[in-house]
Design a protein around this motif. Structure first.
Motif, PDB file in Angstrom:
ATOM      1  N   TYR A 109       0.857  -1.186   0.000  1.00  0.00           N
ATOM      2  CA  TYR A 109       0.000   0.000   0.000  1.00  0.00           C
ATOM      3  C   TYR A 109       0.890   1.230   0.000  1.00  0.00           C
ATOM      4  CZ  TYR A 109      -4.864  -1.434   0.417  1.00  0.00           C
ATOM      5  OH  TYR A 109      -6.125  -1.889   0.152  1.00  0.00           O
ATOM      6  N   LEU A 110       0.566   2.186  -0.858  1.00  0.00           N
ATOM      7  CA  LEU A 110       1.316   3.433  -0.947  1.00  0.00           C
ATOM      8  C   LEU A 110       0.368   4.604  -0.703  1.00  0.00           C
ATOM      9  CD1 LEU A 110       3.901   5.027  -1.601  1.00  0.00           C
ATOM     10  CD2 LEU A 110       3.254   4.909  -4.026  1.00  0.00           C
ATOM     11  N   VAL A 111       0.664   5.386   0.344  1.00  0.00           N
ATOM     12  CA  VAL A 111      -0.156   6.533   0.720  1.00  0.00           C
ATOM     13  C   VAL A 111       0.779   7.699   0.994  1.00  0.00           C
ATOM     14  CG1 VAL A 111      -1.976   7.387   2.245  1.00  0.00           C
ATOM     15  CG2 VAL A 111      -1.786   4.925   1.800  1.00  0.00           C
ATOM     16  N   ASN A 112       0.358   8.905   0.656  1.00  0.00           N
ATOM     17  CA  ASN A 112       1.198  10.073   0.892  1.00  0.00           C
ATOM     18  C   ASN A 112       1.543  10.199   2.372  1.00  0.00           C
ATOM     19  OD1 ASN A 112       2.556  12.548   0.589  1.00  0.00           O
ATOM     20  ND2 ASN A 112       0.675  13.698   0.897  1.00  0.00           N
ATOM     21  N   ALA A 139      -2.350   2.215  -4.399  1.00  0.00           N
ATOM     22  CA  ALA A 139      -2.224   3.568  -3.835  1.00  0.00           C
ATOM     23  C   ALA A 139      -3.603   4.088  -3.457  1.00  0.00           C
ATOM     24  CB  ALA A 139      -1.567   4.508  -4.842  1.00  0.00           C
ATOM     25  N   HIS A 140      -3.637   4.913  -2.429  1.00  0.00           N
ATOM     26  CA  HIS A 140      -4.866   5.613  -2.074  1.00  0.00           C
ATOM     27  C   HIS A 140      -4.698   7.090  -2.387  1.00  0.00           C
ATOM     28  CE1 HIS A 140      -8.106   3.292  -0.135  1.00  0.00           C
ATOM     29  NE2 HIS A 140      -7.161   2.388   0.053  1.00  0.00           N
ATOM     30  N   PHE A 141      -5.716   7.650  -3.019  1.00  0.00           N
ATOM     31  CA  PHE A 141      -5.801   9.026  -3.496  1.00  0.00           C
ATOM     32  C   PHE A 141      -5.059   9.146  -4.839  1.00  0.00           C
ATOM     33  CE2 PHE A 141      -5.745   9.170   1.172  1.00  0.00           C
ATOM     34  CZ  PHE A 141      -7.037   9.608   1.399  1.00  0.00           C
ATOM     35  N   GLY A 142      -5.732   9.793  -5.787  1.00  0.00           N
ATOM     36  CA  GLY A 142      -5.157   9.896  -7.126  1.00  0.00           C
ATOM     37  C   GLY A 142      -4.217  11.061  -7.291  1.00  0.00           C
ATOM     38  N   THR A 143      -3.553  11.458  -6.223  1.00  0.00           N
ATOM     39  CA  THR A 143      -2.659  12.622  -6.235  1.00  0.00           C
ATOM     40  C   THR A 143      -1.206  12.152  -6.330  1.00  0.00           C
ATOM     41  OG1 THR A 143      -2.865  12.664  -3.806  1.00  0.00           O
ATOM     42  CG2 THR A 143      -4.306  14.117  -5.054  1.00  0.00           C
ATOM     43  N   VAL A 171      -9.591   6.355  -5.787  1.00  0.00           N
ATOM     44  CA  VAL A 171      -9.854   7.792  -5.873  1.00  0.00           C
ATOM     45  C   VAL A 171     -11.008   8.123  -4.935  1.00  0.00           C
ATOM     46  CG1 VAL A 171     -10.703   9.627  -7.373  1.00  0.00           C
ATOM     47  CG2 VAL A 171      -8.972   8.024  -8.211  1.00  0.00           C
ATOM     48  N   HIS A 172     -10.812   9.117  -4.081  1.00  0.00           N
ATOM     49  CA  HIS A 172     -11.814   9.482  -3.100  1.00  0.00           C
ATOM     50  C   HIS A 172     -12.563  10.759  -3.472  1.00  0.00           C
ATOM     51  CE1 HIS A 172     -10.578   6.508  -0.018  1.00  0.00           C
ATOM     52  NE2 HIS A 172      -9.434   6.588  -0.669  1.00  0.00           N
ATOM     53  N   GLY A 173     -11.854  11.749  -4.034  1.00  0.00           N
ATOM     54  CA  GLY A 173     -12.464  13.035  -4.265  1.00  0.00           C
ATOM     55  C   GLY A 173     -12.478  13.842  -2.969  1.00  0.00           C
ATOM     56  N   PRO A 174     -12.736  15.139  -3.024  1.00  0.00           N
ATOM     57  CA  PRO A 174     -13.027  15.883  -4.265  1.00  0.00           C
ATOM     58  C   PRO A 174     -11.786  16.386  -5.002  1.00  0.00           C
ATOM     59  CG  PRO A 174     -13.298  17.339  -2.394  1.00  0.00           C
ATOM     60  CD  PRO A 174     -12.938  15.997  -1.819  1.00  0.00           C
ATOM     61  N   GLU A 175     -10.590  16.292  -4.362  1.00  0.00           N
ATOM     62  CA  GLU A 175      -9.421  16.933  -4.964  1.00  0.00           C
ATOM     63  C   GLU A 175      -9.146  16.412  -6.369  1.00  0.00           C
ATOM     64  OE1 GLU A 175      -4.686  17.860  -4.081  1.00  0.00           O
ATOM     65  OE2 GLU A 175      -5.850  16.664  -2.656  1.00  0.00           O
ATOM     66  N   GLU A 176      -9.250  15.092  -6.562  1.00  0.00           N
ATOM     67  CA  GLU A 176      -8.944  14.531  -7.878  1.00  0.00           C
ATOM     68  C   GLU A 176      -9.900  15.058  -8.941  1.00  0.00           C
ATOM     69  OE1 GLU A 176      -8.107  11.085  -4.906  1.00  0.00           O
ATOM     70  OE2 GLU A 176      -9.498  12.761  -5.125  1.00  0.00           O
ATOM     71  N   PHE A 177     -11.149  15.330  -8.551  1.00  0.00           N
ATOM     72  CA  PHE A 177     -12.135  15.800  -9.510  1.00  0.00           C
ATOM     73  C   PHE A 177     -12.098  17.316  -9.671  1.00  0.00           C
ATOM     74  CE2 PHE A 177     -14.332  11.978  -7.537  1.00  0.00           C
ATOM     75  CZ  PHE A 177     -13.707  11.101  -8.417  1.00  0.00           C
ATOM     76  N   ASP A 178     -11.437  18.002  -8.729  1.00  0.00           N
ATOM     77  CA  ASP A 178     -11.218  19.440  -8.873  1.00  0.00           C
ATOM     78  C   ASP A 178     -10.077  19.732  -9.847  1.00  0.00           C
ATOM     79  OD1 ASP A 178     -13.214  19.996  -7.064  1.00  0.00           O
ATOM     80  OD2 ASP A 178     -11.869  20.310  -5.363  1.00  0.00           O
TER      81      ASP A 178
END
Length: 446
Positions: A16-19, A137-141, A162-169
């Motif tokens: 698992y890879l997370v920031n 990975a968690h979060f598409g950032t 992908v969780h949002g909202p950042e990825e969709f912003d």
């Protein structure tokens, strides 16, 4: 085929890879990891950096002790990793540089993407060392940027949630379409989230998009039901920033106080708007009504939910908040805004009150209704919510879906069938589950 051979086929070594991991807001990742481990997978934790906020939950402290952090390495080790991978795999390294440059053109920061490339070389070497078969990975950032570059360097196949909202912003700046194209599959945590992934993926990649919801575990499902308090006690949970709409909640509280409505509001969380909210409490003389409680541990939050009548979430942008699931699982209805995936869980008159985002008037009206409705109505909506969460957000069921995807099995594989409802749970969902859109798997969309 022997049982042992079958079992070996059904498990693998996953990283698992997370920031930043763990943190107070990523308990759902911890639950997912633990559920995969119970299925027999070996899960290695990689983080880009340690959490900014000190970890206080004992479970999170254990997770932190098991996590390898890229930016714990001295700069010369990072640079050494970059050089070593460049020398040992020059063709792959050049391909990864081209991909990093493609990300850079959209995001506008060459230095940052060169750092991501250096981080990817570390993850590549760790994955080789740890014999990782699949990286998630968690979060598409930035974590998924690193996973994508790692794959281009010859690292393991990868997927991401992908969780949002950042990825969709910021889908173009984040290169969301490129990441989906490079991945084995991509997870949306709600139907809304999946629809946004369809927006930014090529049609040929739609078959990679899958729904795996964030889940809760037995610490929420195997808890004895407690009746809601008769006192008008509200709870709000979230980071104190503009996105969560907490100033709007404070305006609603001020209006209720001016109308001589008796209520209590506790806000759990912290963030850049704390001083602003403190000033609003003083300005509107809300000291006897509102408490800013700061961050709390998981067990503390659970206790605070049980001591509250209703959870309030005035957010302007969300994915699908785990706090909503937690509140409903414990039988407490939710007042929430109709944004993103929230309407998939909160239904007006059924599991809570769904209101338009940005309306103080509608928020006040919903809070007043929650104060005035009968105890039986609060219990009814809470029980409906608990049944819906058990049906949709059991981490054991959702982890099996994810496990199937990692192993390349069909989602409905009989060996990983869904978890049956608890025989002790008499609460029944009164509206049907939404069905998935048709899978787009075909020879011409692969």
């Amino acid at each position: 085929m022997s049982d042992s051979h079958l079992h070996a086929r059904q498990t693998t070594r996953v990283a698992y890879l997370v920031n930043q991991y763990p943190s107070i807001s990523t308990t759902f990742i911890r639950r997912e990891i633990h559920a995969l481990e119970r299925l027999g997978h070996v899960v290695i934790r990689y983080g880009i950096r340690r959490p900014w906020v000190q970890v206080v939950d004992p479970e999170d402290k254990r997770e932190e002790s098991q996590t390898h952090y890229v930016l714990d390495l001295p700069i010369h080790v990072l640079l050494g990793s970059l050089v070593a991978v460049a020398l040992s795999h020059p063709i792959r390294f050049l391909a990864a540089i081209r991909l990093a440059m493609a990300f850079y053109w959209n995001a506008g920061s060459l230095f940052r993407h060169l750092i991501y490339l250096a981080e990817a070389t570390v993850i590549k070497r760790w994955s080789d060392r740890d014999k990782i078969h699949h990286l998630h990975a968690h979060f598409g950032t930035n974590s998924t940027t690193v996973a994508t570059l790692c794959r281009r360097l010859g690292g393991p196949k990868f997927s991401f949630t992908v969780h949002g909202p950042e990825e969709f912003d910021r889908p173009i700046q984040l290169g969301l379409g490129k990441k989906i194209a490079s991945s084995e599959f991509v997870v949306g945590i709600s139907r809304f989230g999946c629809s946004q992934l369809y927006r930014w993926a090529e049609f040929a990649d739609w078959s990679k998009v899958h729904l795996v919801r964030c889940g809760l575990d037995e610490t929420y499902f195997d808890v004895a039901w407690t009746p809601p308090p008769t006192s008008p006690r509200f709870l709000a949970i979230g980071r104190l920033n503009e996105q969560k709409g907490m100033p709007l909640l404070m305006q609603a509280a001020a209006k209720l106080a001016r109308d001589d409505v008796s209520f209590e509001l506790t806000i759990v969380g912290d963030g850049p708007l704390r001083s602003t909210l403190e000033a609003m409490i003083r300005e509107h003389q809300l000291q006897s009504h509102v408490v800013l409680a700061g961050w709390k541990t998981g067990p503390e939050i659970q206790s605070m939910i049980q001591q509250s009548r209703v959870l309030v979430m005035p957010s302007f942008a969300e994915g699908l908040p785990v706090a909503c699931m937690e509140s409903l699982a414990l039988g407490r209805p939710v007042i929430a805004t109709a944004v993103a995936g929230i309407p998939e869980l909160v239904r007006s008159g059924v599991t809570g009150w769904l209101i338009p985002a940005g309306s103080v008037t509608r928020l006040c009206h919903a809070m007043t209704q929650a104060i005035n409705v009968s105890e039986e109505e609060i219990v009814r909506r809470g029980n409906n919510g608990a049944a819906r969460v058990r049906r949709r957000h059991d981490v054991r069921r959702e982890a099996k879906k994810l496990s199937n995807r990692i192993l390349g099995l069909p989602a409905s594989d009989k060996r990983t069938s869904a978890v049956a409802p608890s025989p002790h749970d008499s609460r029944r969902e009164i509206f049907p589950d939404d069905t998935a859109a048709t899978s787009f798997v075909s020879s011409n969309t692969r």
